[in-house]
Design an enzyme around this catalytic site. Structure first.
Site, PDB file in Angstrom:
ATOM      1  N   VAL A   1      15.335 -25.988  -3.189  1.00 49.57           N
ATOM      2  CA  VAL A   1      16.489 -26.891  -3.261  1.00 49.57           C
ATOM      3  C   VAL A   1      17.092 -27.104  -1.873  1.00 49.57           C
ATOM      4  CG1 VAL A   1      18.824 -27.174  -4.213  1.00 49.57           C
ATOM      5  CG2 VAL A   1      16.957 -26.374  -5.685  1.00 49.57           C
ATOM      6  N   GLU A   2      17.161 -26.055  -1.085  1.00 46.75           N
ATOM      7  CA  GLU A   2      17.792 -26.142   0.230  1.00 46.75           C
ATOM      8  C   GLU A   2      16.960 -26.937   1.235  1.00 46.75           C
ATOM      9  OE1 GLU A   2      20.721 -25.357   1.394  1.00 46.75           O
ATOM     10  OE2 GLU A   2      21.497 -24.239  -0.305  1.00 46.75           O
TER      11      GLU A   2
END
Length: 165
Positions: free
Chosen positions: A47-48
């Site tokens: 996600v990051e």
């Protein structure tokens, strides 16, 4: 093949084969040290940074786990590391993972093991979460929801996930 290796072979397309091996080794080691499911760490990375080791945000977060230098310097003190960590140093996957997981583990502890709150704090900052968590509308489209959705998908690579949603 261990689930971490499977995830990186399928979803870590931005990493070279050598870097996949190194990231897998580091994730396994650090996850074991902090007793955090390595697939949750990979979900945070996905996600990051979408597994881009040189990812950089407009807010100054860098690397696989998108760590800001100011947070990294605080964690470095706790880990007895060189305190003047630079963005360039945080691009190195091993340091980035070690600092990111330590920081996440400290958030888990701060929020009594509540993964949703710890993920919110990882994204928004612990002060904002501590002040406003009761007023936040919890949705699956939120940062914690995105991470947990990826985590549950990764967890299907083994018989039973460690975290339940």
């Amino acid at each position: 093949m261990a689930p971490v290796d499977v995830v990186l072979s399928v979803d870590g397309g931005r990493l070279s084969d050598q870097l996949k091996l190194e990231v897998a080794r580091t994730v396994h080691q650090v996850a074991e040290e902090y007793q955090i499911d390595p697939l949750l760490i990979l979900a945070i990375m996905k996600v990051e940074s979408s597994f881009r080791p040189n990812a950089a945000s407009h807010r100054g977060a860098v690397g696989l786990m998108q760590i800001k230098t100011i947070a990294a310097r605080e964690v470095a003190k706790e880990l007895s590391l060189k305190p003047n960590i630079t963005a360039n140093a945080l691009s190195q996957h091993e340091l980035n993972i070690r600092i990111g997981v330590h920081y996440f583990a400290s958030l888990l502890k701060r929020f009594g093991g509540n993964v949703w709150k710890a993920l919110s704090a990882y994204n928004r900052g612990p002060t904002a979460v501590a002040k406003n968590f009761g007023n936040q509308h919890i949705t699956k489209g939120s940062y914690p929801g995105k991470v947990l959705k990826v985590y549950l998908a990764y967890s299907k690579l083994r018989k039973e996930p460690i975290l339940k949603s």
